[in-house]
Design a protein around this motif. Structure first.
Motif, PDB file in Angstrom:
ATOM      1  N   PRO A 133      68.618  48.958  61.232  1.00  0.00           N
ATOM      2  CA  PRO A 133      68.645  48.466  59.853  1.00  0.00           C
ATOM      3  C   PRO A 133      68.896  49.544  58.809  1.00  0.00           C
ATOM      4  O   PRO A 133      69.093  49.232  57.637  1.00  0.00           O
ATOM      5  N   ILE A 134      68.913  50.818  59.226  1.00  0.00           N
ATOM      6  CA  ILE A 134      69.044  51.886  58.231  1.00  0.00           C
ATOM      7  C   ILE A 134      70.505  52.251  58.003  1.00  0.00           C
ATOM      8  O   ILE A 134      71.005  52.187  56.887  1.00  0.00           O
ATOM      9  N   GLU A 135      71.217  52.585  59.077  1.00  0.00           N
ATOM     10  CA  GLU A 135      72.624  52.974  58.924  1.00  0.00           C
ATOM     11  C   GLU A 135      73.595  51.963  59.539  1.00  0.00           C
ATOM     12  O   GLU A 135      74.776  51.982  59.233  1.00  0.00           O
ATOM     13  N   GLY A 136      73.089  51.118  60.437  1.00  0.00           N
ATOM     14  CA  GLY A 136      73.980  50.155  61.074  1.00  0.00           C
ATOM     15  C   GLY A 136      74.935  50.770  62.073  1.00  0.00           C
ATOM     16  O   GLY A 136      75.986  50.211  62.371  1.00  0.00           O
ATOM     17  N   LYS A 137      74.585  51.936  62.598  1.00  0.00           N
ATOM     18  CA  LYS A 137      75.482  52.633  63.538  1.00  0.00           C
ATOM     19  C   LYS A 137      75.166  52.326  65.000  1.00  0.00           C
ATOM     20  O   LYS A 137      75.870  52.774  65.900  1.00  0.00           O
ATOM     21  N   GLN A 138      74.062  51.581  65.244  1.00  0.00           N
ATOM     22  CA  GLN A 138      73.702  51.239  66.615  1.00  0.00           C
ATOM     23  C   GLN A 138      73.343  49.758  66.700  1.00  0.00           C
ATOM     24  O   GLN A 138      72.906  49.158  65.726  1.00  0.00           O
ATOM     25  N   ILE A 139      73.517  49.204  67.892  1.00  0.00           N
ATOM     26  CA  ILE A 139      73.171  47.802  68.166  1.00  0.00           C
ATOM     27  C   ILE A 139      72.297  47.793  69.418  1.00  0.00           C
ATOM     28  O   ILE A 139      72.601  48.492  70.390  1.00  0.00           O
ATOM     29  N   ALA A 140      71.204  47.024  69.385  1.00  0.00           N
ATOM     30  CA  ALA A 140      70.378  46.849  70.586  1.00  0.00           C
ATOM     31  C   ALA A 140      70.515  45.405  71.046  1.00  0.00           C
ATOM     32  O   ALA A 140      70.544  44.485  70.217  1.00  0.00           O
ATOM     33  N   SER A 141      70.601  45.201  72.364  1.00  0.00           N
ATOM     34  CA  SER A 141      70.728  43.844  72.904  1.00  0.00           C
ATOM     35  C   SER A 141      69.845  43.707  74.142  1.00  0.00           C
ATOM     36  O   SER A 141      69.610  44.676  74.861  1.00  0.00           O
ATOM     37  N   VAL A 142      69.343  42.482  74.359  1.00  0.00           N
ATOM     38  CA  VAL A 142      68.516  42.200  75.542  1.00  0.00           C
ATOM     39  C   VAL A 142      69.117  41.031  76.317  1.00  0.00           C
ATOM     40  O   VAL A 142      69.727  40.143  75.735  1.00  0.00           O
ATOM     41  N   SER A 143      68.897  41.080  77.633  1.00  0.00           N
ATOM     42  CA  SER A 143      69.624  40.152  78.497  1.00  0.00           C
ATOM     43  C   SER A 143      68.768  39.674  79.668  1.00  0.00           C
ATOM     44  O   SER A 143      67.749  40.268  80.007  1.00  0.00           O
ATOM     45  N   ASP A 144      69.258  38.598  80.301  1.00  0.00           N
ATOM     46  CA  ASP A 144      68.664  38.111  81.542  1.00  0.00           C
ATOM     47  C   ASP A 144      68.836  39.121  82.689  1.00  0.00           C
ATOM     48  O   ASP A 144      68.257  38.935  83.761  1.00  0.00           O
ATOM     49  N   ASP A 145      69.639  40.174  82.488  1.00  0.00           N
ATOM     50  CA  ASP A 145      69.824  41.178  83.541  1.00  0.00           C
ATOM     51  C   ASP A 145      68.678  42.199  83.595  1.00  0.00           C
ATOM     52  O   ASP A 145      68.781  43.228  84.266  1.00  0.00           O
ATOM     53  N   HIS A 146      67.566  41.887  82.866  1.00  0.00           N
ATOM     54  CA  HIS A 146      66.370  42.748  82.872  1.00  0.00           C
ATOM     55  C   HIS A 146      66.638  44.120  82.239  1.00  0.00           C
ATOM     56  O   HIS A 146      66.089  45.127  82.678  1.00  0.00           O
ATOM     57  N   THR A 147      67.522  44.146  81.225  1.00  0.00           N
ATOM     58  CA  THR A 147      67.719  45.403  80.483  1.00  0.00           C
ATOM     59  C   THR A 147      67.701  45.150  78.988  1.00  0.00           C
ATOM     60  O   THR A 147      68.015  44.056  78.513  1.00  0.00           O
ATOM     61  N   CYS A 148      67.345  46.231  78.262  1.00  0.00           N
ATOM     62  CA  CYS A 148      67.626  46.342  76.824  1.00  0.00           C
ATOM     63  C   CYS A 148      68.595  47.504  76.708  1.00  0.00           C
ATOM     64  O   CYS A 148      68.318  48.597  77.227  1.00  0.00           O
ATOM     65  N   ARG A 149      69.736  47.282  76.080  1.00  0.00           N
ATOM     66  CA  ARG A 149      70.751  48.335  75.955  1.00  0.00           C
ATOM     67  C   ARG A 149      70.984  48.652  74.488  1.00  0.00           C
ATOM     68  O   ARG A 149      70.992  47.749  73.647  1.00  0.00           O
ATOM     69  N   VAL A 150      71.160  49.935  74.192  1.00  0.00           N
ATOM     70  CA  VAL A 150      71.460  50.382  72.829  1.00  0.00           C
ATOM     71  C   VAL A 150      72.874  50.950  72.834  1.00  0.00           C
ATOM     72  O   VAL A 150      73.208  51.794  73.673  1.00  0.00           O
ATOM     73  N   TRP A 151      73.710  50.456  71.922  1.00  0.00           N
ATOM     74  CA  TRP A 151      75.139  50.796  71.892  1.00  0.00           C
ATOM     75  C   TRP A 151      75.490  51.495  70.573  1.00  0.00           C
ATOM     76  O   TRP A 151      74.890  51.197  69.546  1.00  0.00           O
ATOM     77  N   ASP A 152      76.528  52.348  70.616  1.00  0.00           N
ATOM     78  CA  ASP A 152      77.115  52.790  69.358  1.00  0.00           C
ATOM     79  C   ASP A 152      78.257  51.832  69.011  1.00  0.00           C
ATOM     80  O   ASP A 152      78.577  50.926  69.781  1.00  0.00           O
ATOM     81  N   LEU A 153      78.875  52.035  67.852  1.00  0.00           N
ATOM     82  CA  LEU A 153      79.882  51.065  67.396  1.00  0.00           C
ATOM     83  C   LEU A 153      81.196  51.151  68.172  1.00  0.00           C
ATOM     84  O   LEU A 153      82.073  50.309  68.008  1.00  0.00           O
ATOM     85  N   ASP A 154      81.326  52.183  69.026  1.00  0.00           N
ATOM     86  CA  ASP A 154      82.510  52.269  69.889  1.00  0.00           C
ATOM     87  C   ASP A 154      82.290  51.567  71.223  1.00  0.00           C
ATOM     88  O   ASP A 154      83.174  51.551  72.069  1.00  0.00           O
ATOM     89  N   GLY A 155      81.064  51.029  71.406  1.00  0.00           N
ATOM     90  CA  GLY A 155      80.786  50.307  72.635  1.00  0.00           C
ATOM     91  C   GLY A 155      80.201  51.165  73.741  1.00  0.00           C
ATOM     92  O   GLY A 155      80.072  50.725  74.881  1.00  0.00           O
ATOM     93  N   ASN A 156      79.829  52.425  73.414  1.00  0.00           N
ATOM     94  CA  ASN A 156      79.183  53.289  74.414  1.00  0.00           C
ATOM     95  C   ASN A 156      77.686  53.017  74.423  1.00  0.00           C
ATOM     96  O   ASN A 156      77.068  52.854  73.373  1.00  0.00           O
ATOM     97  N   GLU A 157      77.088  52.996  75.610  1.00  0.00           N
ATOM     98  CA  GLU A 157      75.641  52.808  75.718  1.00  0.00           C
ATOM     99  C   GLU A 157      74.934  54.144  75.536  1.00  0.00           C
ATOM    100  O   GLU A 157      75.209  55.096  76.258  1.00  0.00           O
TER     101      GLU A 157
END
Length: 325
Positions: A133-157
């Motif tokens: 929420p501060i810079e908007g440079k990262q995205i976190a997502s959670v899934s049925d695959d039993h992971t939480c992943r944090v991404w940069d805006l280029d799609g790198n984890e």
């Protein structure tokens, strides 16, 4: 809980198609209007809305569509970037999740630049996502695959957290960019430090399935969730078990969201019924819901950034409820 106490929406906005997910931007847009996005079977619509509570010259709600994006599949989840603004140089940026296990980063200047970047990595259904929420440079997502992943805006984890059951909700601390809350279906909510990549605290529901959890961003010691038929509230400074727990929905609860206008106000929805979905608005000072609403095959739930007003999607419409406090 009697059905006849149910209240029809304060305002509705007609849509072209079934609305599967709807989100107010939690960030200021740099204009009097609030940004709102909704998604359906193959589209995402971005609009700006102002309510009569904000401008006396408006009757009900004024909703202007700013841009519609084609989306290859049904939109299952959606999150706003804090970089989305309507002043100076307009920028719209949001991220979606779909059944192909991919994230899509949508960026537009509302003129001639419209980009869609596809991000791959999850191996199962993505349940929820959020921007930092501060810079908007990262995205976190959670899934049925039993992971939480944090991404940069280029799609790198940049980080991957292994979970013990499907991830159902993820929230970012409003001021501390290294703190993330992740809720798991088995009934555990963990807080992670992105610097050390370690869990720093965990909460227990004592029941499952946990369907949805939310961090109260106006008072971050409060966490709320729905599990089974109940809503649960924690004070994280006091105990890892809930301080309050009440039955909410007869047909299992689906989602939990804190109001951004009042730290004691929250909404829950029931699982989609055959005809309608129940919306309950609760206040921590009241034993019973302060408002009951329902929407035809309603889905999605989001609160306005500054008003005690929430929205759910439905069959070719958005339904808004204003809470009288």
């Amino acid at each position: 809980m009697q059905e006849d106490t149910s209240r029809s929406p304060s305002y509705t906005v007609a849509c072209e198609d079934y609305v599967h997910v709807v989100e107010f931007s939690p960030f200021t847009s740099g204009s009097p209007a609030s940004l709102l996005a909704y998604g359906g079977n193959q589209y995402v619509v971005v609009g700006a809305c102002i309510f009569q509570e904000e401008d006396v010259e408006i009757e009900g709600v004024e909703f202007n569509v700013l841009r519609a994006f084609h989306h290859d599949l049904r939109v299952d989840a959606l999150a706003w970037s804090p970089e989305s603004r309507l002043d100076r140089i307009p920028t719209i940026r949001l991220c979606t999740a779909a059944a192909d296990r991919k994230l899509r980063l949508l960026t537009s200047d509302l003129q001639d630049r419209h980009e869609i970047k596809v991000m791959e990595g999850h191996t199962s259904y993505i349940n929820h996502l959020v921007f930092d929420p501060i810079e908007g440079k990262q995205i976190a997502s959670v899934s049925d695959d039993h992971t939480c992943r944090v991404w940069d805006l280029d799609g790198n984890e940049s980080s991957t957290f292994r979970l013990r059951s499907p991830g159902v909700s993820v929230c970012w601390h409003p001021e501390e960019a290294c703190k993330l809350m992740v809720a798991e279906k088995k009934g555990t909510i963990r807080f992670y430090d992105l610097v050390t990549q370690q869990a720093i605290l965990s909460l227990e529901c004592g029941q499952s399935p946990l369907m949805s959890a939310d961090w109260c961003l106006t008072n971050t010691i409060k966490v709320g969730a729905v599990a089974g038929n109940d809503w649960l509230i924690w004070d994280i400074t006091r105990s890892s078990y809930p301080q309050e727990k009440r039955p909410a929905h007869i047909d299992k609860a689906r989602s939990f969201k804190w109001s951004r206008a009042n730290e004691n106000l929250f909404a829950t929805t029931g699982c989609q019924g055959k005809i309608s979905s129940q919306l309950l608005i609760h206040h921590l000072g009241h034993p019973q819901p302060v408002m009951i609403g329902s929407a035809t095959v309603g889905s999605g739930l989001s609160w306005h950034r500054a008003l005690p007003l929430c929205v759910i999607g439905g069959d070719r419409k958005l339904c808004f409820w204003m809470t009288e406090m």
